[in-house]
Design a protein around this motif. Structure first.
Motif: not given
Length: 203
Positions: A136-156
């Motif tokens: 469940v997305v909350d203050a300790t389980h945030r969604i963020f973007m990060r680059e991997f192999a030249g591609e911006l990817r979403p994570y949680v």
């Protein structure tokens, strides 16, 4: 003496040791009934010795490979995912008695489902991973973007420093739950709300 025999024997012994370690971990988890989809052992309470590395790789596309062979049994992957541990940017399988390093190309967990849920009258974003983690997305389980192999990817953020890649189809559903705008640089920006948490993701 044949000098070509030693490397081969050494590789064979390493492979046998890896198989023994992997099966020992699987048996331990089954005996402890930690294989249930919502049961995560108290890894933070365990302080085992480091026992080297094994030839186990989690690829960036979500596949698990052991000794050059694709692991096809999802139940086995689910089992091992419960003892994933990250320490000093390295990944391990961790039990009370041993901590074995494995290779992870990007992140070891993968989100393949997103839902909207209601908790005490508030709307939250909930993710489900391919290994049956519920996040469940909350203050300790945030969604963020990060680059991997030249591609911006979403994570949680999931647990113990582990993150899950939000797979493409799931991210498209997530976009529909939020609001797309433009930032000052003219880039697309996704605004999301989960409970009282407001998130803005640049793409």
């Amino acid at each position: 003496m044949n000098n070509h025999e030693n490397p081969s024997n050494s590789a064979k012994e390493t492979a046998q040791a890896d198989n023994k370690n992997l099966m020992a971990i699987a048996q331990y988890l089954k005996d402890g009934q930690f294989g249930h989809k919502k049961s995560i052992p108290p890894l933070e309470q365990w302080h085992p010795k480091h026992c080297g590395a094994m030839d186990l790789k989690v690829k960036a596309n979500g596949e698990w490979w052991h000794e050059g062979q694709l692991i096809k049994r999802q139940a086995l992957i689910n089992l091992f995912s419960t003892v994933l541990w990250k320490e000093a940017d390295k990944f391990y399988l961790k039990t009370p008695v041993e901590q074995i390093e494995i290779e992870v190309e990007d992140e070891p967990l993968f989100v393949n489902q997103v839902d909207e849920i209601q908790i005490e009258g508030q709307r939250y974003i909930q993710f489900t991973t391919t290994t049956d983690d519920i996040v469940v997305v909350d203050a300790t389980h945030r969604i963020f973007m990060r680059e991997f192999a030249g591609e911006l990817r979403p994570y949680v953020q999931v647990r113990f420093g582990l993150n899950a890649l939000i797979q493409r189809a799931t991210f498209m559903h997530l976009v529909q739950m939020g609001e797309l705008t433009e930032n000052e640089q003219g880039q697309a920006q996704l605004s999301l709300k989960s409970g009282n948490l407001h998130l803005q993701l640049d793409s």
